[in-house]
Design a protein around this motif. Structure first.
Motif, PDB file in Angstrom:
ATOM      1  N   ASP A 157      25.469  45.740  47.636  1.00 14.31           N
ATOM      2  CA  ASP A 157      25.962  45.921  49.011  1.00 14.31           C
ATOM      3  C   ASP A 157      27.485  46.075  49.037  1.00 14.31           C
ATOM      4  OD1 ASP A 157      23.361  45.668  50.018  1.00 14.31           O
ATOM      5  OD2 ASP A 157      23.539  43.483  50.140  1.00 14.31           O
ATOM      6  N   ARG A 158      27.986  46.889  48.103  1.00 18.28           N
ATOM      7  CA  ARG A 158      29.426  47.184  47.989  1.00 18.28           C
ATOM      8  C   ARG A 158      30.268  45.927  47.779  1.00 18.28           C
ATOM      9  NH1 ARG A 158      27.765  51.267  51.602  1.00 18.28           N
ATOM     10  NH2 ARG A 158      28.167  53.361  50.799  1.00 18.28           N
ATOM     11  N   ARG A 159      29.716  44.981  47.086  1.00 22.24           N
ATOM     12  CA  ARG A 159      30.458  43.792  46.666  1.00 22.24           C
ATOM     13  C   ARG A 159      30.328  43.658  45.150  1.00 22.24           C
ATOM     14  NH1 ARG A 159      28.313  39.486  47.546  1.00 22.24           N
ATOM     15  NH2 ARG A 159      26.287  40.167  48.336  1.00 22.24           N
ATOM     16  N   VAL A 160      31.401  43.241  44.501  1.00 21.81           N
ATOM     17  CA  VAL A 160      31.367  43.028  43.059  1.00 21.81           C
ATOM     18  C   VAL A 160      30.530  41.792  42.774  1.00 21.81           C
ATOM     19  CG1 VAL A 160      32.729  42.401  41.032  1.00 21.81           C
ATOM     20  CG2 VAL A 160      33.598  44.123  42.642  1.00 21.81           C
ATOM     21  N   THR A 161      29.440  41.979  42.042  1.00 21.66           N
ATOM     22  CA  THR A 161      28.535  40.861  41.753  1.00 21.66           C
ATOM     23  C   THR A 161      28.249  40.694  40.267  1.00 21.66           C
ATOM     24  OG1 THR A 161      26.654  42.326  42.198  1.00 21.66           O
ATOM     25  CG2 THR A 161      27.405  40.906  44.008  1.00 21.66           C
ATOM     26  N   ALA A 162      28.543  41.698  39.441  1.00 21.66           N
ATOM     27  CA  ALA A 162      28.240  41.611  38.006  1.00 21.66           C
ATOM     28  C   ALA A 162      29.192  40.647  37.310  1.00 21.66           C
ATOM     29  CB  ALA A 162      28.338  42.994  37.371  1.00 21.66           C
ATOM     30  N   PRO A 163      28.683  39.638  36.620  1.00 27.46           N
ATOM     31  CA  PRO A 163      29.550  38.671  35.928  1.00 27.46           C
ATOM     32  C   PRO A 163      30.496  39.327  34.925  1.00 27.46           C
ATOM     33  CG  PRO A 163      27.313  37.833  36.059  1.00 27.46           C
ATOM     34  CD  PRO A 163      27.249  39.255  36.529  1.00 27.46           C
ATOM     35  N   LEU A 164      30.029  40.354  34.208  1.00 29.90           N
ATOM     36  CA  LEU A 164      30.893  41.001  33.221  1.00 29.90           C
ATOM     37  C   LEU A 164      32.053  41.734  33.889  1.00 29.90           C
ATOM     38  CD1 LEU A 164      28.498  42.399  30.463  1.00 29.90           C
ATOM     39  CD2 LEU A 164      30.232  40.612  30.243  1.00 29.90           C
ATOM     40  N   LEU A 165      31.823  42.315  35.049  1.00 31.13           N
ATOM     41  CA  LEU A 165      32.914  42.974  35.766  1.00 31.13           C
ATOM     42  C   LEU A 165      33.923  41.935  36.263  1.00 31.13           C
ATOM     43  CD1 LEU A 165      34.365  45.338  37.023  1.00 31.13           C
ATOM     44  CD2 LEU A 165      32.761  45.269  38.952  1.00 31.13           C
ATOM     45  N   GLN A 166      33.423  40.840  36.780  1.00 30.50           N
ATOM     46  CA  GLN A 166      34.325  39.764  37.217  1.00 30.50           C
ATOM     47  C   GLN A 166      35.152  39.247  36.040  1.00 30.50           C
ATOM     48  OE1 GLN A 166      31.253  37.293  38.820  1.00 30.50           O
ATOM     49  NE2 GLN A 166      31.362  38.186  40.877  1.00 30.50           N
ATOM     50  N   GLU A 167      34.527  39.179  34.875  1.00 37.09           N
ATOM     51  CA  GLU A 167      35.232  38.746  33.673  1.00 37.09           C
ATOM     52  C   GLU A 167      36.286  39.778  33.271  1.00 37.09           C
ATOM     53  OE1 GLU A 167      34.155  37.551  29.019  1.00 37.09           O
ATOM     54  OE2 GLU A 167      32.561  37.965  30.471  1.00 37.09           O
ATOM     55  N   ARG A 168      35.955  41.055  33.382  1.00 33.46           N
ATOM     56  CA  ARG A 168      36.927  42.106  33.048  1.00 33.46           C
ATOM     57  C   ARG A 168      38.149  42.027  33.962  1.00 33.46           C
ATOM     58  NH1 ARG A 168      32.290  45.361  32.423  1.00 33.46           N
ATOM     59  NH2 ARG A 168      32.554  46.437  34.419  1.00 33.46           N
ATOM     60  N   ILE A 169      37.919  41.789  35.239  1.00 32.02           N
ATOM     61  CA  ILE A 169      39.026  41.687  36.193  1.00 32.02           C
ATOM     62  C   ILE A 169      39.950  40.531  35.811  1.00 32.02           C
ATOM     63  CG2 ILE A 169      39.629  41.169  38.587  1.00 32.02           C
ATOM     64  CD1 ILE A 169      37.021  42.637  39.395  1.00 32.02           C
ATOM     65  N   ARG A 170      39.356  39.381  35.521  1.00 25.85           N
ATOM     66  CA  ARG A 170      40.164  38.226  35.126  1.00 25.85           C
ATOM     67  C   ARG A 170      40.936  38.508  33.839  1.00 25.85           C
ATOM     68  NH1 ARG A 170      35.548  35.392  37.120  1.00 25.85           N
ATOM     69  NH2 ARG A 170      34.622  35.366  35.027  1.00 25.85           N
ATOM     70  N   ALA A 171      40.277  39.173  32.879  1.00 18.23           N
ATOM     71  CA  ALA A 171      40.932  39.472  31.606  1.00 18.23           C
ATOM     72  C   ALA A 171      42.073  40.472  31.794  1.00 18.23           C
ATOM     73  CB  ALA A 171      39.907  40.028  30.617  1.00 18.23           C
ATOM     74  N   ALA A 172      41.866  41.481  32.640  1.00 20.10           N
ATOM     75  CA  ALA A 172      42.914  42.476  32.878  1.00 20.10           C
ATOM     76  C   ALA A 172      44.159  41.827  33.464  1.00 20.10           C
ATOM     77  CB  ALA A 172      42.392  43.567  33.809  1.00 20.10           C
ATOM     78  N   ILE A 173      43.947  40.899  34.365  1.00 18.93           N
ATOM     79  CA  ILE A 173      45.083  40.201  34.979  1.00 18.93           C
ATOM     80  C   ILE A 173      45.754  39.277  33.966  1.00 18.93           C
ATOM     81  CG2 ILE A 173      45.704  38.485  36.723  1.00 18.93           C
ATOM     82  CD1 ILE A 173      43.504  39.761  38.505  1.00 18.93           C
ATOM     83  N   ALA A 174      44.961  38.508  33.218  1.00 14.82           N
ATOM     84  CA  ALA A 174      45.529  37.586  32.237  1.00 14.82           C
ATOM     85  C   ALA A 174      46.310  38.325  31.161  1.00 14.82           C
ATOM     86  CB  ALA A 174      44.415  36.746  31.604  1.00 14.82           C
ATOM     87  N   ARG A 175      45.760  39.444  30.669  1.00 15.50           N
ATOM     88  CA  ARG A 175      46.452  40.216  29.640  1.00 15.50           C
ATOM     89  C   ARG A 175      47.713  40.867  30.193  1.00 15.50           C
ATOM     90  NH1 ARG A 175      43.104  42.491  25.704  1.00 15.50           N
ATOM     91  NH2 ARG A 175      44.934  43.682  25.041  1.00 15.50           N
ATOM     92  N   GLY A 176      47.723  41.152  31.492  1.00 17.84           N
ATOM     93  CA  GLY A 176      48.866  41.819  32.081  1.00 17.84           C
ATOM     94  C   GLY A 176      49.963  40.893  32.562  1.00 17.84           C
ATOM     95  N   LEU A 177      49.662  39.600  32.700  1.00 19.77           N
ATOM     96  CA  LEU A 177      50.646  38.667  33.259  1.00 19.77           C
ATOM     97  C   LEU A 177      51.983  38.647  32.527  1.00 19.77           C
ATOM     98  CD1 LEU A 177      48.744  35.493  34.514  1.00 19.77           C
ATOM     99  CD2 LEU A 177      50.178  37.044  35.834  1.00 19.77           C
ATOM    100  N   PRO A 178      52.015  38.645  31.187  1.00 18.17           N
ATOM    101  CA  PRO A 178      53.332  38.655  30.526  1.00 18.17           C
ATOM    102  C   PRO A 178      54.182  39.866  30.897  1.00 18.17           C
ATOM    103  CG  PRO A 178      51.604  38.049  28.979  1.00 18.17           C
ATOM    104  CD  PRO A 178      50.919  38.519  30.218  1.00 18.17           C
ATOM    105  N   LEU A 179      53.541  41.038  31.028  1.00 12.42           N
ATOM    106  CA  LEU A 179      54.278  42.247  31.389  1.00 12.42           C
ATOM    107  C   LEU A 179      54.719  42.199  32.848  1.00 12.42           C
ATOM    108  CD1 LEU A 179      52.098  44.922  29.556  1.00 12.42           C
ATOM    109  CD2 LEU A 179      54.290  43.980  28.843  1.00 12.42           C
TER     110      LEU A 179
END
Length: 219
Positions: A157-179
């Motif tokens: 229903d146009r909401r992010v529900t997949a656990p792996l996608l939620q994990e990717r989002i968190r990882a993208a932010i964590a990896r990007g924080l130093p930059l």
């Protein structure tokens, strides 16, 4: 001495979808929500589906509607940019590209950019590397190491529900924080030097080793 509260980051997201509501909009919202958990942010979302009719026929920036000019200024003044588009004919949408055609060539130098895209299947995931990353390379922007790609089955229903996608989002932010931290600190140092204010910097959170651990990129 009283410590000044951290200044919110000016986060501007550009969603290149041509329909609303959409999976791309939902992905942008999910990234912003996750980002707000780790950083103080001031969010601003630009939706091409709403803005497109105001600039689709323009050839030069001086022909643009006042609202489009304001949104371009928001992009050019962002501390962090989120650039998201659905896959359309093997690339980003034409209006998404046309919008960035009006951005001043050197306005995004060293600005952190989180790349995101949506598509019907995993086969389109390389849009991040083959289309979006070269575009922002032209602007000399600082594209974050890990982008976020989502396909149809990642949403309900146009909401992010997949656990792996939620994990990717968190990882993208964590990896990007130093930059992000480095870019924003330098930007604020320059702004304070120009304004004659002291050189103390607002502290941004530093990612933990656990947050920055490698993660599966695709489902």
């Amino acid at each position: 001495m009283t410590q000044t509260p951290p200044q919110p980051l000016r986060v501007v997201a550009v969603s290149g979808t041509l329909s609303s509501p959409s999976k791309t909009d939902a992905l942008v919202d999910a990234v912003l929500d996750e980002l707000a958990l780790v950083l103080p942010i001031e969010r601003h979302v630009i939706r091409v589906s709403e803005l497109g009719p105001l600039f689709a026929g323009a050839l030069t920036r001086d022909q643009l509607d006042e609202r489009v000019e304001r949104e371009l200024c928001a992009v050019e003044g962002a501390d962090l940019l989120i650039a998201a588009s659905p896959v359309y004919r093997a690339s980003f949408t034409g209006l998404f590209k046309h919008f960035f055609d009006f951005v001043e060539q050197y306005a995004l130098v060293d600005v952190p950019v989180l790349l995101a895209a949506t598509g019907g299947s995993e086969r389109h995931a390389l849009i991040l590397e083959h289309s979006l990353r070269p575009l922002f390379g032209f602007f000399q922007a600082l594209t974050l190491p890990l982008g976020v790609y989502a396909h149809a089955s990642d949403f309900t229903d146009r909401r992010v529900t997949a656990p792996l996608l939620q994990e990717r989002i968190r990882a993208a932010i964590a990896r990007g924080l130093p930059l992000i931290r480095s870019s924003v600190d330098e930007k604020r140092r320059i702004e304070r030097a120009v304004s004659g204010v002291g050189d103390e910097l607002d502290a941004l959170p530093t990612p933990t080793a656990q947050d920055a651990a490698p993660v599966r990129l695709y489902s």
